[in-house]
Design a protein around this motif. Structure first.
Motif, PDB file in Angstrom:
ATOM      1  N   LYS A  17       0.840  -1.214   0.000  1.00  9.22           N
ATOM      2  CA  LYS A  17       0.000   0.000   0.000  1.00  9.22           C
ATOM      3  C   LYS A  17       0.870   1.258   0.000  1.00  9.22           C
ATOM      4  N   HIS A  20       2.495   1.729  -3.398  1.00  9.71           N
ATOM      5  CA  HIS A  20       1.534   2.213  -4.399  1.00  9.71           C
ATOM      6  C   HIS A  20       1.297   3.711  -4.253  1.00  9.71           C
ATOM      7  N   LEU A  21       1.155   4.158  -3.039  1.00 12.79           N
ATOM      8  CA  LEU A  21       0.948   5.592  -2.783  1.00 12.79           C
ATOM      9  C   LEU A  21       2.196   6.380  -3.192  1.00 12.79           C
ATOM     10  N   CYS A  24       2.218   6.928  -6.857  1.00 12.36           N
ATOM     11  CA  CYS A  24       1.252   7.987  -7.231  1.00 12.36           C
ATOM     12  C   CYS A  24       1.880   9.366  -7.009  1.00 12.36           C
ATOM     13  N   SER A  97      -4.559   7.272  -0.088  1.00  7.65           N
ATOM     14  CA  SER A  97      -4.622   5.999  -0.820  1.00  7.65           C
ATOM     15  C   SER A  97      -6.000   5.373  -0.665  1.00  7.65           C
TER      16      SER A  97
END
Length: 454
Positions: A17, A20-21, A24, A97
């Motif tokens: 997680k 992934h953030l 971004c 997120s």
């Protein structure tokens, strides 16, 4: 701009997680830079403990995230775990997120597989550049000290071959070995991957590609008999040979050197290590060869490089015969001139035959005293030269003298290690059988062989 470092267990959903953030943020913010490190689940705890100890941080779970401030020498500023990073992203950039738990688990599984693939590729790559393992026995001897720079400078094994050197000796020489290791490390040879000291005999010769046996006994026949010294050498070889068979690589090359019993050590290692290839065990005679060439060059007032094909017959550290009957001179300043490759027989240029017999060949001559007194530089150079020839070939058309297992060549009895003329080619050596020898030389060889057998 600072770099954000994200690191976690490869199979951790919370790391998935955070990662992934981070992706971004990096995609939308020009100054946000990310560096990601995954660790295998089995190694995570130890790695986390180490990184926290180094930086003085308190953190216990995956992931761990910090900022590296490049303008302050890469100093790390701890951000914390997943929740700390979510808060940081929301507070500073207004980004949050929306990743669901199921997605987190899927990406965590993908991360683990990707990590295992990278580790596998890395191991395969490392195995391709595995350094050559070189073991040196009795490594506290001065010859070893002189030998290390010659092995590590790239000329012996080639400028693209990395090496690891292992120094083996008894516990009483541990401090000497440690100081040699420290000095060699400080010289920062580009091709020397590692140099290690060993005083435990059980770990000797592990994965060895090359073994250089330097063990000497201090000969003093007033103290004990020759038989006792030979027994001492035999006991050493009885320990080494089975360890070489057990621990070394199947194609291991063994070089016997030192001041005493070089031929005998080679023969005993063959005897006690029957699975070691006999053609991969040799005794070095090139100390005599190079010293003889240097002495002849001084006598003739010419460059040593022009003296070729001096042959050493017999025992490389005992009774031997320096044979000049095939020796040639190149570039010698005499009445006869020719092209660059023109040669003339050495014996026809030395008119002082008395000098040859008194100074050069006699047991009391200056050649024997010079070789006998050498402490390290000459024998180290001899070992390095033979190794270089073994791996890259000897100069075309030139004779090299090496102690090898006799198969009856030149009427020398079979089964003894005897120095004779060879050439090195394609990683192997072969005896130069086509060489013609006269009756006088044949007589001398018979005497030397008899002495070696005794």
């Amino acid at each position: 701009a600072p770099v954000a470092v994200f690191t976690g267990k490869a199979n951790c959903p919370y790391y998935a997680k955070a990662e992934h953030l981070a992706d971004c943020l990096q995609a939308t913010l020009p100054n946000f830079r990310v560096h990601k490190i995954t660790q295998h689940p089995d190694k995570w705890e130890q790695w986390l403990h180490g990184i926290c100890e180094t930086n003085g941080w308190e953190h216990r779970q995956s992931p761990i995230i910090w900022r590296e401030l490049l303008d302050r020498g890469g100093k790390g500023q701890l951000l914390g775990g997943l929740n700390d990073f979510l808060e940081y992203a929301q507070q500073y950039y207004g980004i949050t997120s929306m990743m669901l738990s199921e997605e987190m688990l899927d990406i965590a599984e993908e991360n683990l597989q990707a990590h295992l693939e990278i580790v596998k590729e890395d191991e395969e790559f490392k195995s391709l550049i595995k350094p050559m393992q070189i073991w040196i026995t009795s490594a506290s001897a001065p010859i070893c000290y002189q030998l290390i720079p010659l092995l590590a400078n790239g000329e012996v094994f080639g400028m693209t071959t990395e090496i690891s050197i292992h120094l083996l000796d008894t516990g009483q020489f541990k401090e000497v070995l440690c100081s040699i290791v420290m000095e060699a490390e400080d010289m920062a040879f580009p091709l020397l991957r590692s140099i290690l000291e060993h005083t435990e005999i059980d770990e000797a010769f592990i994965e060895a590609d090359v073994i250089i046996v330097l063990d000497d006994v201090l000969l003093n026949l007033e103290v004990q008999s020759l038989e006792n010294y030979i027994r001492e050498v035999s006991e050493i070889c009885q320990v080494y040979a089975p360890l070489i068979e057990k621990n070394a690589k199947s194609e291991v090359r063994v070089i016997s050197s030192g001041k005493t019993f070089a031929n005998l050590k080679a023969a005993l290692i063959m005897t006690y290590g029957p699975s070691i290839k006999p053609e991969n065990i040799i005794a070095v005679a090139t100390s005599w060869e190079s010293a003889a060439k240097a002495m002849l060059a001084r006598k003739l007032n010419m460059s040593t490089a022009g003296v070729k094909d001096v042959i050493v017959w017999g025992n490389t550290t005992g009774s031997n015969y320096i044979d000049l009957s095939h020796a040639k001179l190149y570039g010698y300043d005499c009445a006869i001139w020719g092209p660059a490759n023109f040669q003339c027989p050495l014996l026809s240029m030395i008119y002082d035959r008395e000098w040859i017999h008194s100074e050069f060949l006699s047991a009391q001559g200056s050649l024997r005293s010079r070789v006998g007194r050498c402490t390290g530089m000459l024998p180290a150079h001899a070992v390095a030269t033979v190794l270089q020839y073994w791996y890259h070939g000897s100069p075309p058309g030139e004779i090299v003298s090496v102690g090898v297992l006799s198969e009856g060549q030149f009427c020398i009895p079979e089964g003894i290690i005897f120095s004779m003329p060879v050439r090195f080619q394609n990683g192997n050596w072969e005896v130069i059988k086509e060489l013609e020898i006269d009756g006088t030389t044949q007589e001398v060889l018979g005497r030397l062989a008899h002495e070696l057998i005794q």
